[in-house]
Design an enzyme around this catalytic site. Sequence first.
Site, PDB file in Angstrom:
ATOM      1  N   SER A  33       1.298  -7.872   2.318  1.00 25.78           N
ATOM      2  CA  SER A  33       0.368  -6.831   2.746  1.00 25.78           C
ATOM      3  C   SER A  33      -0.663  -6.562   1.647  1.00 25.78           C
ATOM      4  O   SER A  33      -1.362  -7.488   1.233  1.00 25.78           O
ATOM      5  CB  SER A  33       1.138  -5.569   3.145  1.00 25.78           C
ATOM      6  OG  SER A  33       0.302  -4.652   3.799  1.00 25.78           O
ATOM      7  N   TYR A  67       0.835  -1.204   0.000  1.00 30.50           N
ATOM      8  CA  TYR A  67       0.000   0.000   0.000  1.00 30.50           C
ATOM      9  C   TYR A  67       0.870   1.255   0.000  1.00 30.50           C
ATOM     10  O   TYR A  67       1.810   1.381   0.781  1.00 30.50           O
ATOM     11  CB  TYR A  67      -0.876  -0.014   1.248  1.00 30.50           C
ATOM     12  CG  TYR A  67      -1.952   1.045   1.305  1.00 30.50           C
ATOM     13  CD1 TYR A  67      -3.078   0.958   0.506  1.00 30.50           C
ATOM     14  CD2 TYR A  67      -1.852   2.112   2.195  1.00 30.50           C
ATOM     15  CE1 TYR A  67      -4.085   1.905   0.582  1.00 30.50           C
ATOM     16  CE2 TYR A  67      -2.853   3.064   2.282  1.00 30.50           C
ATOM     17  CZ  TYR A  67      -3.969   2.963   1.466  1.00 30.50           C
ATOM     18  OH  TYR A  67      -4.968   3.907   1.543  1.00 30.50           O
ATOM     19  N   HIS A 101       4.161  -6.844  11.234  1.00 27.04           N
ATOM     20  CA  HIS A 101       3.811  -6.799   9.815  1.00 27.04           C
ATOM     21  C   HIS A 101       4.995  -7.162   8.921  1.00 27.04           C
ATOM     22  O   HIS A 101       4.811  -7.505   7.761  1.00 27.04           O
ATOM     23  CB  HIS A 101       3.291  -5.403   9.479  1.00 27.04           C
ATOM     24  CG  HIS A 101       2.526  -5.343   8.191  1.00 27.04           C
ATOM     25  ND1 HIS A 101       1.449  -6.163   7.919  1.00 27.04           N
ATOM     26  CD2 HIS A 101       2.678  -4.548   7.077  1.00 27.04           C
ATOM     27  CE1 HIS A 101       0.971  -5.890   6.720  1.00 27.04           C
ATOM     28  NE2 HIS A 101       1.699  -4.936   6.188  1.00 27.04           N
ATOM     29  N   ASP A 157       1.223  -8.569  14.328  1.00 25.62           N
ATOM     30  CA  ASP A 157       0.920  -7.642  13.237  1.00 25.62           C
ATOM     31  C   ASP A 157      -0.239  -6.730  13.637  1.00 25.62           C
ATOM     32  O   ASP A 157      -1.351  -7.191  13.877  1.00 25.62           O
ATOM     33  CB  ASP A 157       0.555  -8.445  11.979  1.00 25.62           C
ATOM     34  CG  ASP A 157       0.508  -7.602  10.720  1.00 25.62           C
ATOM     35  OD1 ASP A 157       0.370  -6.366  10.828  1.00 25.62           O
ATOM     36  OD2 ASP A 157       0.600  -8.190   9.627  1.00 25.62           O
TER      37      ASP A 157
END
Length: 335
Positions: free
Chosen positions: A184, A91, A307, A270
């Site tokens: 992700s 992202y 993450h 995460d």
Amino acid sequence: MPHSDSLDQLQRYAPTVVEPNDFDPFWRDTIGEAAARPVLVEVRPEPTDLRLVDSWDVTFAGFDGDPVRAWYTRPAGVRAPLPAVVEYAGYGRGRGLPHERLTWPVAGYAHLLMDNRGQAGQYGAGDTPDRHGAPGGPWPATWGILDPRDYHYRRLITDAVRAVDAVRDLPGVDASRVAVAGNSQGGGLALAVAGLVGDLAALVTTAPFLCDVQRAIGLTEAAPYGEIARYLAVHREVEEAVRRTLSYVDGVTFARRATAPAHFGIGLRDTVCPPSTGFAAYNQYGAATGRPVPPEREMHVYPFNGHEGGEAVHVRRQLRWLGAVLGPAVMSGRH
């Protein structure tokens, strides 16, 4: 954030995710409209300072025929068709420069790295605009979020499917051995493609975004989920419309339709993509295919990672797994 669910609970977590009645026709029509156009627009060699790989600047036709940029990179001097990995970025990232992501081509694969339309600027440069405007919030996760046909992720997922079409048309690719990969947001895109493209050879996904999304927007304040929550904190009256839109892009629904062998990775601390949401997709992977034997899949868990997941240790596991699933990359036929 220490994880609150035990690993045993996560391994059994299989929520009922709302599926719109027209989910399959919606995506069949969306992908069909894009596929009606020739996929490759331009392929030109890209000069680099690297001697062991060759790179090309690729433009392909994505959603609505929009030009989408990508880097195509492969081991230098190899003439034989190679298995390919289509990679999707996280992202806020664009495709960057061709030498930024070399793991897959150095491992012997043909590699296509897709640009994220409209997202470059948070980190990693990109040059694919998202020219479709619609009511919604100021962040990519909220662009056009009031209607599934206007939503940014309808366009981005369509681009991701078209990237597979593009790599199969590129020279030097074994079209029968194409894998999709990402972390992700990239992992969420790869998961969506696995649910939409029936003849993929493999899926490699880590900390996938957009899974169990109705619950995820209430679990974390971190972006991108937090951006959707912040939008709803101001626009309270549109919650029903937003939730309806999100139901068309949920990774669990795509995962249920997937048939390719799959490799997952999740860090239990995460805070960006909560661990339970990735397990929701993993635990229901292939469940809606009607096949008596579910697709091969495996999960790697990192209890003390967030993450970032297992980082280099996990990449090594991905490489070994993909090599076993796709078979060795053919390295004969050099100049």
